[in-house]
Write a protein that holds these residues in place. Structure first.
Motif, PDB file in Angstrom:
ATOM      1  N   GLU A  78      -6.371   7.816  -9.492  1.00  0.00           N
ATOM      2  CA  GLU A  78      -7.395   7.991  -8.465  1.00  0.00           C
ATOM      3  C   GLU A  78      -7.483   6.780  -7.543  1.00  0.00           C
ATOM      4  OE1 GLU A  78     -11.101   9.008 -10.210  1.00  0.00           O
ATOM      5  OE2 GLU A  78     -10.426  10.951 -10.956  1.00  0.00           O
ATOM      6  N   LYS A  79      -7.234   5.594  -8.064  1.00  0.00           N
ATOM      7  CA  LYS A  79      -7.269   4.392  -7.238  1.00  0.00           C
ATOM      8  C   LYS A  79      -5.974   4.221  -6.447  1.00  0.00           C
ATOM      9  CE  LYS A  79     -10.410   1.687 -10.180  1.00  0.00           C
ATOM     10  NZ  LYS A  79     -10.566   0.440 -10.968  1.00  0.00           N
ATOM     11  N   LEU A  80      -4.845   4.450  -7.110  1.00  0.00           N
ATOM     12  CA  LEU A  80      -3.562   4.199  -6.465  1.00  0.00           C
ATOM     13  C   LEU A  80      -3.318   5.109  -5.270  1.00  0.00           C
ATOM     14  CD1 LEU A  80      -1.354   3.687  -9.656  1.00  0.00           C
ATOM     15  CD2 LEU A  80      -2.218   1.914  -8.122  1.00  0.00           C
TER      16      LEU A  80
ATOM     17  N   LYS B  11      -5.276   6.164  -3.160  1.00  0.00           N
ATOM     18  CA  LYS B  11      -6.042   5.768  -1.974  1.00  0.00           C
ATOM     19  C   LYS B  11      -5.269   4.748  -1.140  1.00  0.00           C
ATOM     20  CE  LYS B  11      -9.407   8.372  -3.236  1.00  0.00           C
ATOM     21  NZ  LYS B  11      -9.561   9.691  -2.565  1.00  0.00           N
TER      22      LYS B  11
ATOM     23  N   GLU C 147       0.815  -1.215   0.000  1.00  0.00           N
ATOM     24  CA  GLU C 147       0.000   0.000   0.000  1.00  0.00           C
ATOM     25  C   GLU C 147       0.851   1.270   0.000  1.00  0.00           C
ATOM     26  OE1 GLU C 147      -2.357  -2.916   2.655  1.00  0.00           O
ATOM     27  OE2 GLU C 147      -0.379  -2.742   1.715  1.00  0.00           O
TER      28      GLU C 147
ATOM     29  N   GLY D   1       1.417   3.608  -2.965  1.00  0.00           N
ATOM     30  CA  GLY D   1       0.408   4.572  -3.393  1.00  0.00           C
ATOM     31  C   GLY D   1       0.854   6.016  -3.324  1.00  0.00           C
TER      32      GLY D   1
ATOM     33  N   PRO E  76      -3.933   4.301 -13.154  1.00  0.00           N
ATOM     34  CA  PRO E  76      -5.170   4.604 -12.415  1.00  0.00           C
ATOM     35  C   PRO E  76      -4.881   5.428 -11.164  1.00  0.00           C
ATOM     36  CG  PRO E  76      -4.491   2.369 -11.943  1.00  0.00           C
ATOM     37  CD  PRO E  76      -3.499   2.902 -12.956  1.00  0.00           C
TER      38      PRO E  76
ATOM     39  N   GLU F  93      -2.283  13.331   0.156  1.00  0.00           N
ATOM     40  CA  GLU F  93      -2.754  12.934  -1.161  1.00  0.00           C
ATOM     41  C   GLU F  93      -2.321  13.899  -2.254  1.00  0.00           C
ATOM     42  OE1 GLU F  93      -7.031  12.060  -3.277  1.00  0.00           O
ATOM     43  OE2 GLU F  93      -6.663  11.155  -1.314  1.00  0.00           O
TER      44      GLU F  93
ATOM     45  N   LYS G  46      -4.751   1.559  -1.463  1.00  0.00           N
ATOM     46  CA  LYS G  46      -5.390   0.263  -1.237  1.00  0.00           C
ATOM     47  C   LYS G  46      -4.464  -0.847  -1.755  1.00  0.00           C
ATOM     48  CE  LYS G  46      -9.208   1.883   0.522  1.00  0.00           C
ATOM     49  NZ  LYS G  46     -10.481   1.775  -0.178  1.00  0.00           N
TER      50      LYS G  46
ATOM     51  N   GLN H  52      -4.942  -3.976  -3.171  1.00  0.00           N
ATOM     52  CA  GLN H  52      -5.154  -4.680  -4.427  1.00  0.00           C
ATOM     53  C   GLN H  52      -4.745  -3.837  -5.634  1.00  0.00           C
ATOM     54  OE1 GLN H  52      -5.888  -7.905  -4.648  1.00  0.00           O
ATOM     55  NE2 GLN H  52      -5.586  -7.744  -6.861  1.00  0.00           N
ATOM     56  N   ASP H  53      -5.153  -2.549  -5.641  1.00  0.00           N
ATOM     57  CA  ASP H  53      -4.821  -1.671  -6.770  1.00  0.00           C
ATOM     58  C   ASP H  53      -3.319  -1.511  -6.912  1.00  0.00           C
ATOM     59  OD1 ASP H  53      -7.535  -1.140  -7.449  1.00  0.00           O
ATOM     60  OD2 ASP H  53      -7.657   0.280  -5.793  1.00  0.00           O
ATOM     61  N   ASN H  54      -2.636  -1.285  -5.791  1.00  0.00           N
ATOM     62  CA  ASN H  54      -1.190  -1.089  -5.852  1.00  0.00           C
ATOM     63  C   ASN H  54      -0.445  -2.393  -6.112  1.00  0.00           C
ATOM     64  OD1 ASN H  54      -0.198   1.831  -5.170  1.00  0.00           O
ATOM     65  ND2 ASN H  54      -1.995   1.506  -3.890  1.00  0.00           N
TER      66      ASN H  54
END
Length: 247
Positions: free
Chosen positions: A81-83, A85, A24, A27, A79, A55, A87, A89-91
């Protein structure tokens, strides 16, 4: 099948000489930037904030990464906006892609990650935790006091007296960190407010031009409606006037 989190973190820490413990933490964007720098050697690492904690700082790092992708014609979408955050799974997915890209494109040349970031700090991103009392700490304090038996050691300090001092210092450190976090949030708020203010002025000016020509634009009206809409608890007080506004 992609590599595990443990394998990826071991590779990342070895490549960049950092000490990430969670996927994470990628991110923040800094590690992704330096992975690309290890391949191409032209990422402006002096502008990358490896110890970013807010952020808006993460987004600034990802802008540098996007510029690198454009410069080297890498078509992989980022992505953001997702990274940002942070989280897992996204990272994890983006780090797995980054590792595959590195395996394919890294030329084996020597790379000094510390020198490339000019010794800039790489503290892992801070997590603001609630200031909840620790049962273990409280128990230790009482235990220390009871063991002392009320007698003062030769040092002149009662047994266990260093523990309250350490607790106070920890709380003060958390308070300072929270103040820094608050300052970052205020900067982020002001940044987005300024953007909305610019949009508001632009929409108002365009509507005035259309009105002078006896025309209208439903889209601009909808945008203006969104800008001026309120929610319960956020209404502008009656009679309140912004002294800086001059229309």
């Amino acid at each position: 099948m992609g590599e595990s989190r443990t394998e990826l973190l071991a590779w990342l820490n070895d490549l960049l000489q950092i000490n990430y413990t969670k996927v994470e933490q990628c991110g923040t964007g800094g590690a992704y930037c330096q992975i690309m720098d290890s391949i191409f050697g032209d990422v402006p690492m002096a502008r990358v904030k490896m110890n970013a904690k807010h952020e808006y700082e993460f987004i600034a790092n990802f802008k540098i990464l996007q510029n690198t992708f454009r410069q080297h014609k890498i078509e992989k979408p980022i992505p953001v906006e997702k990274l940002v955050k942070c989280k897992m799974q996204d990272n994890l997915e983006f780090l797995q892609w980054s590792k595959r890209f590195w395996d394919t494109n890294y030329g084996g040349q020597g790379y000094d990650p510390v020198a490339r970031r000019r010794g800039a700090p790489t503290d892992t991103p801070a997590t603001i935790a609630p200031l909840a009392p620790s049962r273990g700490s409280a128990g230790n304090l009482h235990a220390g006091g009871s063991r002392a038996g009320g007698r003062t050691p030769l040092s002149g300090h009662r047994a266990g007296s260093t523990q309250p001092n350490e607790a106070i210092q920890n709380l003060q450190a958390q308070l300072r960190e929270m103040n820094v976090h608050l300052e970052g949030l205020e900067k982020e708020r002001d940044f987005y407010f300024a953007k909305l203010r610019d949009i508001e002025i632009l929409v108002q000016q365009q509507l005035e031009v259309l009105q002078a020509e006896d025309k209208d634009d439903p889209v601009l009206r909808d945008i203006q409606k969104i800008l001026y809409s309120t929610e319960e608890g956020f209404e502008v007080p009656e009679g309140a006037v912004d002294e800086e506004e001059t229309f």
